[in-house]
Design a protein around this motif. Structure first.
Motif, mmCIF file in Angstrom:
data_model
loop_
_atom_site.group_PDB
_atom_site.id
_atom_site.type_symbol
_atom_site.label_atom_id
_atom_site.label_comp_id
_atom_site.label_asym_id
_atom_site.label_seq_id
_atom_site.Cartn_x
_atom_site.Cartn_y
_atom_site.Cartn_z
ATOM 1 N N VAL A 147 0.739 -1.138 -0.075
ATOM 2 C CA VAL A 147 -0.023 0.078 -0.010
ATOM 3 C C VAL A 147 1.043 1.106 0.113
ATOM 4 C CG1 VAL A 147 -1.655 1.365 1.406
ATOM 5 C CG2 VAL A 147 -2.024 -0.998 1.058
ATOM 6 N N LEU A 177 2.688 1.911 -3.401
ATOM 7 C CA LEU A 177 1.629 2.096 -4.348
ATOM 8 C C LEU A 177 1.531 3.899 -4.303
ATOM 9 C CD1 LEU A 177 -0.649 -0.669 -4.954
ATOM 10 C CD2 LEU A 177 0.683 0.120 -6.748
ATOM 11 N N TRP A 192 -6.231 7.884 -10.324
ATOM 12 C CA TRP A 192 -5.434 7.463 -9.328
ATOM 13 C C TRP A 192 -4.101 6.752 -9.995
ATOM 14 C CZ3 TRP A 192 -10.712 6.068 -10.648
ATOM 15 C CH2 TRP A 192 -10.751 5.170 -11.289
ATOM 16 N N LYS A 235 -6.278 1.117 -8.176
ATOM 17 C CA LYS A 235 -7.580 1.761 -7.880
ATOM 18 C C LYS A 235 -8.073 1.653 -6.445
ATOM 19 C CE LYS A 235 -12.042 2.105 -9.804
ATOM 20 N NZ LYS A 235 -12.795 1.746 -10.925
ATOM 21 N N THR A 291 -6.509 0.464 -3.733
ATOM 22 C CA THR A 291 -5.369 0.870 -2.810
ATOM 23 C C THR A 291 -5.382 2.519 -2.748
ATOM 24 O OG1 THR A 291 -3.986 -0.872 -3.525
ATOM 25 C CG2 THR A 291 -2.929 0.831 -2.168
ATOM 26 N N ILE A 292 -5.276 3.100 -3.866
ATOM 27 C CA ILE A 292 -5.456 4.566 -3.900
ATOM 28 C C ILE A 292 -6.602 5.248 -2.873
ATOM 29 C CG2 ILE A 292 -5.118 6.698 -5.209
ATOM 30 C CD1 ILE A 292 -2.661 5.416 -5.017
ATOM 31 N N ILE A 293 -8.002 4.616 -3.470
ATOM 32 C CA ILE A 293 -9.034 5.146 -2.817
ATOM 33 C C ILE A 293 -9.229 4.708 -1.434
ATOM 34 C CG2 ILE A 293 -11.553 4.779 -2.871
ATOM 35 C CD1 ILE A 293 -11.497 4.788 -6.156
ATOM 36 N N TYR A 338 -6.597 4.484 0.578
ATOM 37 C CA TYR A 338 -5.602 5.139 1.207
ATOM 38 C C TYR A 338 -6.052 6.723 1.458
ATOM 39 C CZ TYR A 338 -1.643 8.179 2.357
ATOM 40 O OH TYR A 338 -0.797 9.036 2.863
#
Lengths: 760, 191
Positions: A87, A90, A108, B95, B97-99, B101
């Protein structure tokens, strides 16, 4: 940290909200644990389970579950550490690129991911595509020109400041223990010190979230040290689910050692290096059982990270290199020079950084942590943006410096003059003269090197999560690459010199500047942290080049020798001394001829030792003694006249026992006599009820005689993990030596300030 | 095993996250694989990059480089210089992971704003003057959680769920305040 009070397994849902009741056996904050007692408690527990397992099948299954719980904990730690590392990777990838532009098709995606499916990329500009737009293109529809440059510059600085401000605010409001690298404190915790909350859940959450923010803000720091802290928090969290580990501080530290190995494993993609790092740098006691379990945790973590696949091509780390060109014996000379540079830089960094941190600790600079972070970020962003080598993230810089220049590279660093008639295959390109791009790259790298050396001194130690593996490797890689290009050009233009004649014929591929960058990175990292074996193993696991072990070792050994000539401490030991933690280093040697009498308390002229007698003190006397002094424990003697030693009683346990007795037992009043003997004598009928405290007495305290040399005493403290040791002469108690006294004595002998040892 | 439900809830949510992420890694988009061929400059043709969505066994110069920029006899020499690599990624993982986070970061920011700005105002309105008298005593304490002590004392008597939550929260605030004093004010730890 979860206290032992709420581990009962019964009770309703809201039990975890209640304040935990401290029972006998837990330790206070900022105190050292008693290793011997933890070990004997674990042996007792194990013996009880083994004897019960013969009773029924269910007990047998419970004993099996208890034996396997260690492996389950390792598995869970590996899974969580790998997930969090994925995590973090990324999110860092995306947020770093956010400073420069945004992906319009899907916000993203980072720059590279955005242009992944595009057909517009060209050979010279591999990351160009219409879906990714810089901020200037988005806001004012211009991509070239002065106004676009200024707008991009301004927005880069704004984003960096925004990220850094968010990070330091989150740390300040939610988890102040999440700042710094974490490795010095973890070293101290693993040696037996208690810092409550340091490995807690909020610290874990905040450290993960703010680590992404600070790495993305472009500051000169890395994420490897903080990842070790994150992994240890995971280890602490999972060990609190099993009572085998949650109730025993000694066993918990075995789990934490393994978790530290998992942390380094996911940071570098180096499982074996992680285990060796945990063994060499972080852990204090490392039994063989922990070795195998650490390896398991590190492997599970690496496997989890690989399955999340953050870099899109099944690599674990960004700077995996694939070349296997050989190196030559004559190149050992520049490698050793790089080792000397690494050692000198390590010494310089440690001295300057400790001086700056001491200034932060003692002067007004320390009162403005948020302002300090913002100022350093602004300076870093303002100076870093113009130079293309500092504008991009440090990991990408190291990756580019490690790479060999094949025919397919089009970066400025690989702008060599190609022979148009050359028909060689791809990976055997001979040495070529440098083109103008290489000269430009050289002076830009030199400027970047000076900048990184200076700014890292001020960045490491601020109140944000900060590591220093990546900045050290960047400094070394830049120096190494410059030396490598220099040697390459020297070999090309002067191939008839005697040193080059034998191994470097014209038209052959002799010198690989990427290898010099790797060796430089290893040298600088070794100079700062003083790692030896673990450094070499991490470097060759990072690069996959087993044939480069000898150059790496040569540089690592040289840098350690050069750095040790100026000072024995690595950066982590130096920070431990700066904070005054009670860490008795196994690497320090004590060679002075002092005796136990010289160190023990009370000294001549001081008040006599505060002792308890075995059957002549009342409860009121004991309470007064506890209130007036702040010692952690009291020796128990037969009587004040014959000071023969019976045992040792801990302060905390005395307080709890007396409080319990006053509340629960009938008849215990201030005049009751406290008995430490086995059977209190028959009392006349109208005397107050006696208080029997034999169960809290430690009947086997460690004692040495007054003529024991301090060398032996230090060895005993180190090997057994003692907190205090009593000094006797012909059976009579003379005094006490605590760990703090030992540390102060060692500091005094080494001409350091003995008053800097703060904790007990 | 402990009945630390907060810990189990967290464990379960993390396992769900891990499952989702690994599911995402398994469910590949057809767009998520590619074969990337980089061909350096050759004679008077400039360097080029070719991407194509082919399987791993077809990932070589002849399948991917289309249209071939060089005439027939030069194809072999051109293709010898090209390097083709098979790459795959998981767009779903990125997607998700970023959302996740960003949502955790957003929640933390909202909670931080609530704790530092909104809660003191609310407490001041609720408790009025008595609060002001008490806060005169620790005048230097402008940090968040400054009123944790007195709220703790007040709510110790009641025992329903909501007050238990508030009590736990106040205890946490006290702990953080202690940590902040050690780290930021007295510079005892982590300097």
């Amino acid at each position: 940290m979860v206290n032992a009070g709420d581990m009962n397994g019964s009770g309703n849902l809201m039990d975890f909200l209640d304040e935990p009741f401290p029972d006998v056996g837990t330790y206070e904050d900022f105190h050292t644990i008693d290793w011997l007692r933890e070990k004997s408690r674990d042996t007792d527990r194990h013996r009880k389970i083994t004897s019960k397992s013969k009773e029924s099948i269910w007990e047998f299954i419970k004993s099996l579950l208890d034996a396997w719980s260690g492996w389950v904990v390792m598995l869970l730690i590996g899974l969580l550490a790998g997930t969090l590392a994925g995590v973090i990777d990324l999110a860092v990838d995306w947020m770093t690129d956010l400073k420069e532009g945004v992906c319009l098709s899907a916000f993203w995606y980072s720059h590279e991911q955005c242009c992944w499916t595009s057909n517009e990329t060209t050979f010279d500009d591999r990351d160009k595509c219409p879906q990714w737009q810089k901020w200037s293109e988005l806001l004012v529809s211009q991509s070239e020109g002065a106004s676009a440059y200024i707008l991009n510059y301004f927005l880069y600085i704004m984003w960096a400041l925004c990220f850094a401000f968010l990070a330091v605010s989150l740390v300040r409001v939610f988890a102040p223990y999440a700042c710094g690298s974490g490795i010095p404190e973890i070293k101290t915790i693993l040696s037996g010190f208690i810092i409550r909350g340091y490995l807690g859940k909020w610290t874990l959450l905040i450290k993960t979230v703010t680590l992404v923010l600070v790495v993305s803000s472009g500051l000169s720091l890395g994420k490897e040290g903080p990842l070790v802290h994150v992994a240890c928090c995971c280890g602490n969290f999972f060990s609190s689910l099993f009572s085998k580990y949650s109730k025993n501080e000694g066993k918990r530290r075995e789990v934490l050692s393994a978790a530290a190995a998992a942390g380094v494993s996911v940071a570098f993609g180096a499982p074996i290096g992680g285990v060796l790092f945990s063994l060499e740098e972080v852990s204090y006691y490392f039994p063989l059982k922990t070795l195998w379990r650490s390896f398991f945790a590190a492997l599970v973590a690496a496997f989890t990270l690989r399955s999340i696949n953050p870099f899109g091509n099944s690599r674990l780390v960004l700077f995996y290199v694939e070349y296997h060109t050989p190196w030559y014996m004559a190149e050992l000379f520049p490698f050793i020079l790089l080792g000397v540079f690494g050692g000198l830089w390590g010494t310089l960094f440690i001295r300057c950084n400790i001086a700056w941190c001491r200034r932060r600790k003692t002067t007004r600079l320390g009162k403005y942590p948020v302002l300090e972070v913002i100022v350093i970020t602004a300076i870093t962003a303002i100076i870093a943006y113009p130079n293309p080598y500092t504008r991009r993230s440090t990991s990408e810089l190291i990756s580019e410096l490690f790479n060999d220049c094949g025919a397919l590279e089009s970066s400025q660093l690989c702008d060599y003059i190609n022979d148009p008639n050359m028909t060689r295959p791809l990976d055997d390109i001979p040495d070529r003269p440098a083109g103008p791009g290489v000269y430009t790259a050289m002076w830009q790298l030199a400027l970047a090197l000076v900048f990184k050396i200076v700014i890292t001194i001020f960045t490491f130690g601020m109140k944000i999560p900060s590591g220093l593996f990546i900045p050290s490797m960047a400094v070394g890689a830049m120096a190494g690459r410059m030396v490598g290009i220099g040697v390459e050009q020297l070999a090309y233009h002067h191939h008839d010199w005697i040193i080059f004649r034998n191994w470097c014929r014209p038209g052959a591929d002799c010198v690989t500047p990427g290898l010099y960058a790797m060796v430089g990175a290893a040298a600088c990292l070794g100079g700062v942290t003083r790692m030896t074996v673990s450094l070499v193993v991490i470097m060759f696991e990072l690069t996959g080049g087993l044939e480069y072990i000898v150059p790496l070792m040569a540089a690592a050994v040289t840098s350690k020798w050069v750095a040790d000539a100026f000072g024995k401490e690595g950066i982590y030991e130096a920070h431990i001394h700066l904070n005054g933690y009670p860490f008795l280093d196994v690497k320090d040697e004590f060679t002075h001829r002092t005796l136990a009498t010289d160190v023990m308390r009370p000294r001549r002229g001081e008040a006599p030792l505060s002792v308890l007698t075995q059957d002549s003190m009342t409860v009121e006397d004991v309470e007064t003694l506890i209130k007036e002094t702040d010692y952690n424990g009291f020796p128990v003697v037969v009587s004040k006249d014959s000071e023969r030693l019976i045992g040792f009683a801990q302060r905390r346990e005395l307080i709890l026992a007396i409080k319990n007795a006053r509340q629960r037992q009938d008849g215990v009043v201030s005049n009751s006599i406290v008995y430490f003997t086995e059977d209190p004598p028959e009392l006349p009928p109208n005397s107050p009820h006696p208080l029997k405290l034999r169960r809290i007495l430690n009947l086997s305290p460690f004692t040495v005689t007054d003529h024991t040399p301090m060398e032996t005493v230090v060895d005993i403290f180190r090997k057994l993990g003692l907190r205090q040791c009593l000094v006797t002469r012909s059976g009579r108690l003379l005094g006490i030596i605590t760990k703090k006294d030992v540390l102060r004595h060692m500091a005094q002998m080494a001409n350091q300030d003995p008053e800097s040892i703060m904790f007990n | 095993m402990a009945a630390c439900c907060g810990g189990w809830v967290r464990l379960c949510s993390l396992l769900v996250l891990a499952a989702v992420v690994s599911l995402g890694a398994a469910a590949k988009n057809s767009e998520d694989v590619r074969c990337k061929c980089i061909c350096p400059p050759y004679k008077d043709h400039s360097g080029n990059i070719f991407n194509k969505n082919v399987s791993q066994k077809d990932c070589d110069c002849l399948h991917v480089v289309e249209p071939m920029p060089v005439p027939g006899p030069d194809v072999e020499a051109y293709c010898l210089r090209c390097e083709c690599k098979y790459e795959e990624r998981s767009s779903v993982t990125i997607k998700v992971t970023i959302i996740i986070y960003l949502s955790i970061l957003g929640l933390l920011l909202l909670y931080m704003v609530y704790l530092t700005l909104v809660e003191p105002i609310l407490k001041r309105r609720l408790f009025g003057h008595s609060q002001l008298i008490q806060s005169d005593e620790d005048i230097g304490d402008h940090q968040p959680f400054a009123n944790a002590h007195d709220v703790l004392a007040r709510s110790r008597s009641r025992a329903n769920v909501l007050n238990k939550v508030e009590y736990a929260q106040q205890r946490w605030k006290l702990q953080v305040q202690e940590q902040r004093k050690s780290v930021f004010d007295r510079h005892v730890v982590l300097s």
